[in-house]
Write a protein that holds these residues in place. Structure first.
Motif, PDB file in Angstrom:
ATOM      1  N   UNK A 162       0.825  -1.209   0.000  1.00 23.96           N
ATOM      2  CA  UNK A 162       0.000   0.000   0.000  1.00 23.96           C
ATOM      3  C   UNK A 162       0.857   1.255   0.000  1.00 23.96           C
ATOM      4  N   UNK A 163       0.357   2.281  -0.699  1.00 24.13           N
ATOM      5  CA  UNK A 163       1.031   3.573  -0.814  1.00 24.13           C
ATOM      6  C   UNK A 163       0.004   4.686  -0.806  1.00 24.13           C
ATOM      7  N   UNK A 164       0.487   5.904  -0.540  1.00 25.34           N
ATOM      8  CA  UNK A 164      -0.334   7.100  -0.645  1.00 25.34           C
ATOM      9  C   UNK A 164       0.182   7.964  -1.783  1.00 25.34           C
ATOM     10  N   UNK A 165      -0.711   8.759  -2.336  1.00 28.40           N
ATOM     11  CA  UNK A 165      -0.345   9.847  -3.235  1.00 28.40           C
ATOM     12  C   UNK A 165      -1.347  10.955  -2.966  1.00 28.40           C
ATOM     13  N   UNK A 166      -0.989  12.188  -3.326  1.00 28.67           N
ATOM     14  CA  UNK A 166      -1.856  13.302  -2.951  1.00 28.67           C
ATOM     15  C   UNK A 166      -1.829  14.436  -3.953  1.00 28.67           C
ATOM     16  N   UNK A 167      -2.923  15.199  -3.922  1.00 31.66           N
ATOM     17  CA  UNK A 167      -3.039  16.421  -4.697  1.00 31.66           C
ATOM     18  C   UNK A 167      -3.602  17.507  -3.784  1.00 31.66           C
ATOM     19  N   UNK A 168      -3.007  18.682  -3.857  1.00 26.11           N
ATOM     20  CA  UNK A 168      -3.555  19.853  -3.179  1.00 26.11           C
ATOM     21  C   UNK A 168      -4.006  20.810  -4.273  1.00 26.11           C
ATOM     22  N   UNK A 169      -5.293  21.092  -4.312  1.00 27.13           N
ATOM     23  CA  UNK A 169      -5.865  22.009  -5.293  1.00 27.13           C
ATOM     24  C   UNK A 169      -6.167  23.309  -4.558  1.00 27.13           C
ATOM     25  N   UNK A 170      -5.373  24.336  -4.869  1.00 24.79           N
ATOM     26  CA  UNK A 170      -5.365  25.581  -4.111  1.00 24.79           C
ATOM     27  C   UNK A 170      -6.142  26.664  -4.853  1.00 24.79           C
ATOM     28  N   UNK A 171      -7.099  27.268  -4.153  1.00 19.94           N
ATOM     29  CA  UNK A 171      -7.893  28.361  -4.708  1.00 19.94           C
ATOM     30  C   UNK A 171      -7.499  29.669  -4.017  1.00 19.94           C
ATOM     31  N   UNK A 172      -7.011  30.605  -4.821  1.00 20.77           N
ATOM     32  CA  UNK A 172      -6.612  31.933  -4.334  1.00 20.77           C
ATOM     33  C   UNK A 172      -7.319  33.001  -5.178  1.00 20.77           C
ATOM     34  N   UNK A 173      -8.638  33.158  -4.971  1.00 25.31           N
ATOM     35  CA  UNK A 173      -9.403  34.092  -5.799  1.00 25.31           C
ATOM     36  C   UNK A 173      -8.847  35.512  -5.745  1.00 25.31           C
ATOM     37  N   UNK A 174      -8.759  36.127  -6.929  1.00 26.85           N
ATOM     38  CA  UNK A 174      -8.309  37.506  -7.008  1.00 26.85           C
ATOM     39  C   UNK A 174      -6.805  37.699  -7.021  1.00 26.85           C
ATOM     40  N   UNK A 175      -6.049  36.625  -6.871  1.00 25.96           N
ATOM     41  CA  UNK A 175      -4.581  36.703  -6.888  1.00 25.96           C
ATOM     42  C   UNK A 175      -4.112  36.368  -8.306  1.00 25.96           C
ATOM     43  N   UNK A 176      -3.270  37.219  -8.915  1.00 25.29           N
ATOM     44  CA  UNK A 176      -2.749  36.907 -10.251  1.00 25.29           C
ATOM     45  C   UNK A 176      -2.058  35.536 -10.268  1.00 25.29           C
ATOM     46  N   UNK A 177      -2.164  34.844 -11.392  1.00 23.41           N
ATOM     47  CA  UNK A 177      -1.661  33.470 -11.504  1.00 23.41           C
ATOM     48  C   UNK A 177      -0.196  33.335 -11.113  1.00 23.41           C
ATOM     49  N   UNK A 233       1.590  35.234  -9.097  1.00 26.20           N
ATOM     50  CA  UNK A 233       1.739  35.455  -7.651  1.00 26.20           C
ATOM     51  C   UNK A 233       1.206  34.244  -6.892  1.00 26.20           C
ATOM     52  N   UNK A 234       0.063  33.712  -7.330  1.00 27.83           N
ATOM     53  CA  UNK A 234      -0.511  32.520  -6.701  1.00 27.83           C
ATOM     54  C   UNK A 234       0.464  31.354  -6.767  1.00 27.83           C
ATOM     55  N   UNK A 235       1.101  31.170  -7.926  1.00 25.04           N
ATOM     56  CA  UNK A 235       2.072  30.084  -8.081  1.00 25.04           C
ATOM     57  C   UNK A 235       3.258  30.281  -7.151  1.00 25.04           C
ATOM     58  N   UNK A 236       3.729  31.508  -7.012  1.00 27.76           N
ATOM     59  CA  UNK A 236       4.850  31.789  -6.110  1.00 27.76           C
ATOM     60  C   UNK A 236       4.469  31.507  -4.659  1.00 27.76           C
ATOM     61  N   UNK A 237       3.256  31.876  -4.268  1.00 30.92           N
ATOM     62  CA  UNK A 237       2.778  31.600  -2.901  1.00 30.92           C
ATOM     63  C   UNK A 237       2.726  30.107  -2.630  1.00 30.92           C
ATOM     64  N   UNK A 238       2.180  29.374  -3.586  1.00 30.68           N
ATOM     65  CA  UNK A 238       2.041  27.921  -3.434  1.00 30.68           C
ATOM     66  C   UNK A 238       3.413  27.249  -3.360  1.00 30.68           C
ATOM     67  N   UNK A 239       4.328  27.658  -4.201  1.00 30.36           N
ATOM     68  CA  UNK A 239       5.669  27.062  -4.190  1.00 30.36           C
ATOM     69  C   UNK A 239       6.381  27.342  -2.872  1.00 30.36           C
ATOM     70  N   UNK A 240       6.280  28.578  -2.376  1.00 28.50           N
ATOM     71  CA  UNK A 240       6.922  28.925  -1.102  1.00 28.50           C
ATOM     72  C   UNK A 240       6.280  28.144   0.041  1.00 28.50           C
ATOM     73  N   UNK A 241       4.959  28.057   0.027  1.00 26.77           N
ATOM     74  CA  UNK A 241       4.251  27.315   1.077  1.00 26.77           C
ATOM     75  C   UNK A 241       4.650  25.843   1.066  1.00 26.77           C
ATOM     76  N   UNK A 242       4.803  25.279  -0.116  1.00 28.51           N
ATOM     77  CA  UNK A 242       5.172  23.860  -0.226  1.00 28.51           C
ATOM     78  C   UNK A 242       6.589  23.609   0.309  1.00 28.51           C
ATOM     79  N   UNK A 243       7.428  24.616   0.278  1.00 26.07           N
ATOM     80  CA  UNK A 243       8.783  24.476   0.820  1.00 26.07           C
ATOM     81  C   UNK A 243       8.808  24.592   2.338  1.00 26.07           C
ATOM     82  N   UNK A 244       7.829  25.294   2.922  1.00 29.26           N
ATOM     83  CA  UNK A 244       7.871  25.555   4.365  1.00 29.26           C
ATOM     84  C   UNK A 244       6.850  24.772   5.185  1.00 29.26           C
ATOM     85  N   UNK A 245       5.770  24.306   4.587  1.00 29.36           N
ATOM     86  CA  UNK A 245       4.739  23.561   5.323  1.00 29.36           C
ATOM     87  C   UNK A 245       5.327  22.255   5.858  1.00 29.36           C
ATOM     88  N   UNK A 246       5.209  22.005   7.168  1.00 25.62           N
ATOM     89  CA  UNK A 246       5.756  20.769   7.739  1.00 25.62           C
ATOM     90  C   UNK A 246       5.184  19.493   7.111  1.00 25.62           C
TER      91      UNK A 246
END
Length: 138
Positions: free
Chosen positions: A92-107, A109-122
């Motif tokens: 058995x294994x896991x795999x995952x997807x995080x689908x992030x909604x950032x309404x009103x944020x330019x694409x 900037x949203x991508x930069x936020x998501x990438x930074x968050x993915x580097x720092x989220x425990x």
């Protein structure tokens, strides 16, 4: 492996019965029934709990990233987390997807936020290199 120098919080639970059991936190705030994924049982399952925990943590990490990038997160920021339990070669294994909604944020900037968050989220750090993960800005 990075060793923690200062413990900020320890979540403690007592679980019985495995996927057909129950789990209760030491402070009583969490008291749930567990049921296997796809069953007709009335409880939740570890994959749903992991998805909820990771998505909540990821939103917090995006908040930190937004502060660093001097961007205001929208009030309706959301993460739809999907955690798959599957098997390969009878293991058995896991795999995952995080689908992030950032309404009103330019694409971009949203991508930069998501990438930074993915580097720092425990939770993201825990999964990195261990399971297949896709982070999507939707």
């Amino acid at each position: 492996m990075t060793k923690i120098e200062h413990v900020v919080y320890t979540g403690k639970t007592h679980t019985t019965g495995g996927r057909d059991g129950a789990a209760r936190s030491s402070d009583g705030r969490l008291d749930i029934k567990l049921s296997p994924p796809g069953s007709t049982g009335s409880g939740t399952n570890p994959e749903q709990l992991f998805a909820a925990g990771w998505s909540a943590c990821f939103i917090g990490a995006m908040g930190k990233a937004a502060s660093l990038l001097q961007v205001k997160l929208p009030a309706d920021v959301a993460v739809d987390a999907e955690v798959d339990l599957g098997s390969t070669d009878n293991a058995y294994f896991l795999q995952a997807r995080l689908n992030v909604s950032l309404p009103g944020i330019p694409a971009d900037v949203a991508q930069a936020l998501v990438e930074k968050a993915h580097q720092t989220c425990p939770y993201s750090k825990m999964t990195r290199g261990n399971i297949d993960v896709a982070i999507n800005v939707v």
